[in-house]
Scaffold this active site. Structure first.
Site, short mmCIF file in Angstrom:
data_model
loop_
_atom_site.label_atom_id
_atom_site.label_comp_id
_atom_site.label_asym_id
_atom_site.label_seq_id
_atom_site.Cartn_x
_atom_site.Cartn_y
_atom_site.Cartn_z
N HIS A 119 0.85 -1.19 0.00
CA HIS A 119 0.00 0.00 0.00
C HIS A 119 0.88 1.23 0.00
CE1 HIS A 119 -3.56 -2.20 2.20
NE2 HIS A 119 -3.45 -2.55 0.94
N GLU A 120 1.16 1.78 -1.16
CA GLU A 120 1.88 3.06 -1.22
C GLU A 120 0.84 4.17 -1.21
OE1 GLU A 120 5.32 4.28 -1.32
OE2 GLU A 120 3.98 5.97 -0.95
N GLU A 156 11.15 1.20 7.56
CA GLU A 156 12.28 1.90 6.95
C GLU A 156 12.72 2.98 7.94
OE1 GLU A 156 13.19 3.46 2.44
OE2 GLU A 156 11.52 4.33 3.52
N GLU A 186 17.92 1.46 -1.44
CA GLU A 186 17.37 2.12 -2.63
C GLU A 186 18.22 3.32 -3.07
OE1 GLU A 186 13.43 3.52 -1.65
OE2 GLU A 186 14.17 4.82 -0.07
C1 NOJ Z 1 9.98 4.37 -1.07
C2 NOJ Z 1 10.30 3.10 -0.37
O1 NOJ Z 1 11.39 3.27 0.48
C3 NOJ Z 1 10.59 2.04 -1.40
O2 NOJ Z 1 10.94 0.83 -0.76
C4 NOJ Z 1 9.41 1.85 -2.29
O3 NOJ Z 1 9.76 0.98 -3.33
C5 NOJ Z 1 8.97 3.18 -2.91
N1 NOJ Z 1 8.85 4.19 -1.93
C6 NOJ Z 1 7.66 3.05 -3.64
O4 NOJ Z 1 6.65 2.68 -2.74
CA CA Z 2 12.19 5.49 1.44
#
Ligand code: NOJ
Ligand code: CA
Length: 657
Positions: free
Chosen positions: A369-370, A457, A463
């Site tokens: 869920h973003e 996180e 990333e």
């Molecule tokens: C930032 C998150 O840290 C990353 O893990 C994720 O892939 C992206 N947002 C997209 O939701």
């Molecule tokens: Ca992040």
């Protein structure tokens, strides 16, 4: 605002409380009606008398004019078993002192200061009980300060109200400009201290800024509401989060401590059988390096087909789960209000089929869920979204808040969002869903109460190597002593193709491959990712370590460390031990005693170390794998390349008599 506390006035009263071993003492001093606290270790000051109290928007401040009204003492000594973590049993042993302060005069408002003093540090908090003189109020400032005894060396992350995704700086205390917690420091005598908070529940996050006019002091600065003035909307009874000071003689003492968890309430989830640590792969790194896209199109990552490929990979290597990002519509409307509904899959993704395919192969799906920061909209949709996951059989969800928060002006670390994150966590617990929260509020030990709060996180993770200048080799030698003191971190280690030139010739990971393996032991996360693409793992013998390593532990020991330079951690799972050693940009040779192994036993040590030509920049993939027979009397030599590491698994050898 500076408040003079020891300007020659006679203390009117003091109350003191010591740790069970007697080495740490916390004292509450009332000087001419003003309260302050101090902390010492072996009789030496750690925190000099420092202020306490509140300023309100409308009510008069609660800062002075107090007398001691009542004093209560207690001892806590219990042992509890976490569902997952760095140890299978945790002792919560401390002495408690509660001092009830009463204002003299007409209002007679009351504030209680509670201390819990452990062998490894102190927690204190203020309680504003229900009372006639104080009902609802806006806290504009918590006047807590931390007046340190010297200009210590500090590792700090800047006081961004919306992100913990910065590199740590190492400076003298006098050069700290403003920090998010945990803030960790080492004194000239080598004493290790870390300031953080525990049980942040309905309050705003605490940052630390230099206290004006007082050298070597940090003052609490709470993250404000959109008006920039109010920090906490409160009403009595109110308890603040615990303000914590971890104290240790070695950096490793901070890591081995359970003080933050112990300052949280016991588990409220009766049946925790559905909560399980998992190693996971996923459609994720491919999105960050640009191999695939979140949104639908020719390179869409979250297709049924691709998900099946990841599931096959996970099943073939004993991984428990896969994460799938970009499965639902909305990515093409990034930034718009209500961009995501959390229930509509893209046309090329069959959610039920993917879950079924995984279930047949014993691989769970981690949902995603973003919110893009639209927390307000998410609150209106989350029940339906969790119901969908319940119906199809997904019981772990990664949430994300990448972007500015809706309602506009709210901060990720302010009270509104603290409450939001908690609301989502409670809903998840009710629906038996485990959470991995990105762009979260920092951990403050709440996983003790809600162990479905698995990992998060709140760290500058892997990333960044995909699309920025990346994380320097020293970053992960600082994290265990700063961010990780707060709780688990979803750093997402395990990149094997460290240069990924095919996709991003200008970016790379600044470690060797052996160091990636070592991170599985060094960094705690009950949901631990094998982040690279399946094709980069297939056929690489070093993947064996990721197959072997667990992500929950019976025991943890920091064998050797210098913050920002290197760290070696050993963790036990059953009768087996795992070791991870990492260094910064300096290559170094470390001698590690294996005396953590059971005496008299023989172990096969499967070792994954930097090859002789390994170097994060010129030879990151060079790794050597070997097996040796060792015992507790042996010493292991770790030759770590620049940006390198070593990982080992010690399995007891059962000899037939
Ligand atoms: C930032 C998150 O840290 C990353 O893990 C994720 O892939 C992206 N947002 C997209 O939701
Ligand atoms: Ca992040």
């Amino acid at each position: 605002m500076t408040t003079a506390l020891n300007s020659g006035a006679t203390p009117t009263a003091t109350e003191a409380v010591s740790s069970p071993d007697g080495r740490i003492e916390a004292v509450l001093v009332l000087t001419a009606g003003r309260p302050a606290y101090s902390i010492s270790y072996d009789g030496r000051p750690v925190i000099e008398p420092s202020t306490l109290g509140f300023r309100f928007k409308d009510d008069p401040p609660l800062l002075g004019g107090f007398v001691i009204d009542a004093v209560e003492r207690a001892t806590v000594d219990e042992t509890w078993k976490p569902v997952w973590g760095s140890a299978s049993e945790i002792r919560n042993h401390c002495n408690e002192l509660a001092v009830r302060l009463k204002e003299e005069g007409a209002a007679e408002r009351v504030m209680t200061v509670v201390f819990r003093v452990f062998d490894d540090g102190v927690g204190f908090r203020c309680v504003l009980p229900e009372q006639p003189g104080l009902g609802t109020f806006d806290i504009v400032s918590e006047e807590t300060t931390f007046r340190f005894a010297g200009d210590h060396t500090v590792w700090w992350n800047r006081n961004d109200y919306d992100s913990y995704e910065h590199l740590f700086r190492e400076t003298p205390l006098s050069a700290v400009e403003g920090a998010n917690t945990p803030v960790t420091m080492v004194t000239a005598e080598g004493l290790c201290l870390s300031i953080h908070e525990a049980n942040l529940t309905d309050y705003s996050g605490m940052t630390l800024v230099p206290e004006e006019g007082v050298p070597n002091s940090l003052a609490a600065e709470l993250v404000p509401w959109p008006d920039g003035v109010t920090c906490v909307l409160g009403s009595t009874p109110l308890v603040t989060p615990w303000r914590t000071i971890q104290i240790g003689e070695r950096p490793g003492d901070l890591v081995e401590s359970h003080l933050i968890q112990n300052l949280n309430e016991p588990c409220v989830i009766e049946d925790t059988s559905w909560i399980r640590p998992m190693k996971y792969a996923g459609i994720w790194w491919s999105l960050h390096i640009g191999k695939e896209s979140w949104h639908e199109g020719p390179t869409h990552g979250a297709t049924t087909e691709n998900a099946r490929r990841y599931i096959d990979f996970a099943a073939g290597h004993g991984l428990d789960a896969i994460l799938i990002e970009g499965w639902n519509t909305g990515w093409d409307r990034w930034g718009a209000r209500g961009a995501f509904d959390y229930i509509t899959p893209y046309d090329d993704f069959d959610l039920e089929e993917v879950v079924r395919y995984g279930r047949e192969r014993n691989v769970a799906i981690i949902g995603h869920h973003e919110t893009g920061g639209d927390a307000a909209d998410y609150e209106t949709r989350v029940d339906t979204a969790f119901d969908l996951y319940n119906r199809v059989g997904i019981n772990a969800v990664k949430t994300g808040y990448a972007g500015s928060i809706y309602p506009r002006g709210q901060h990720h670390h302010g009270q509104w969002m603290v409450f939001h994150y908690r609301t989502i966590l409670e809903k998840a617990a009710a629906k038996r869903i485990m959470l991995d929260v990105h762009e979260p509020i920092k951990p403050t030990g709440i996983s003790r109460t809600y162990p479905n709060m698995m990992t998060r996180e709140g760290v500058r993770g892997m990333e960044y190597n995909a699309w920025s200048e990346g994380n320097p080799p020293e970053h992960t030698t600082i994290l265990p002593f700063t961010r990780m003191l707060a709780g688990p971190l979803d750093y997402t280690p395990g990149i094997f193709d460290l240069t990924f030139d095919e996709y991003k010739p200008d970016n790379q990971v600044h470690t060797t491959l052996a160091k990636q393996l070592a991170l599985y032991v060094v960094l705690l996360s009950p949901l631990q990712m094998a982040a690279d693409l399946p094709e980069n793992y297939e056929g690489n013998p070093a993947f064996e370590f990721i197959e072997r390593v667990p992500c929950t532990w019976d025991e943890t020991r920091v064998l050797d460390a210098a913050i920002g330079d290197y760290v070696v951690i050993a963790r036990r799972s059953g009768a087996g031990w795992y070791l991870g050693g990492i260094t910064d940009e300096e290559g170094r040779t470390l001698q590690v005693s294996l005396d953590f192994l059971a005496a008299g036993m023989h172990y096969d040590a499967r070792i994954f170390r930097d090859g002789t030509d390994a170097h994060w920049e010129t030879g990151p993939a060079s790794v050597d794998i070997s097996t040796v027979n060792v015992g507790a009397q042996d010493t292991m030599t770790l030759e770590l390349a620049p940006g390198g590491g070593a990982a080992a698994h010690f399995t007891p050898v059962i000899t037939e008599e």
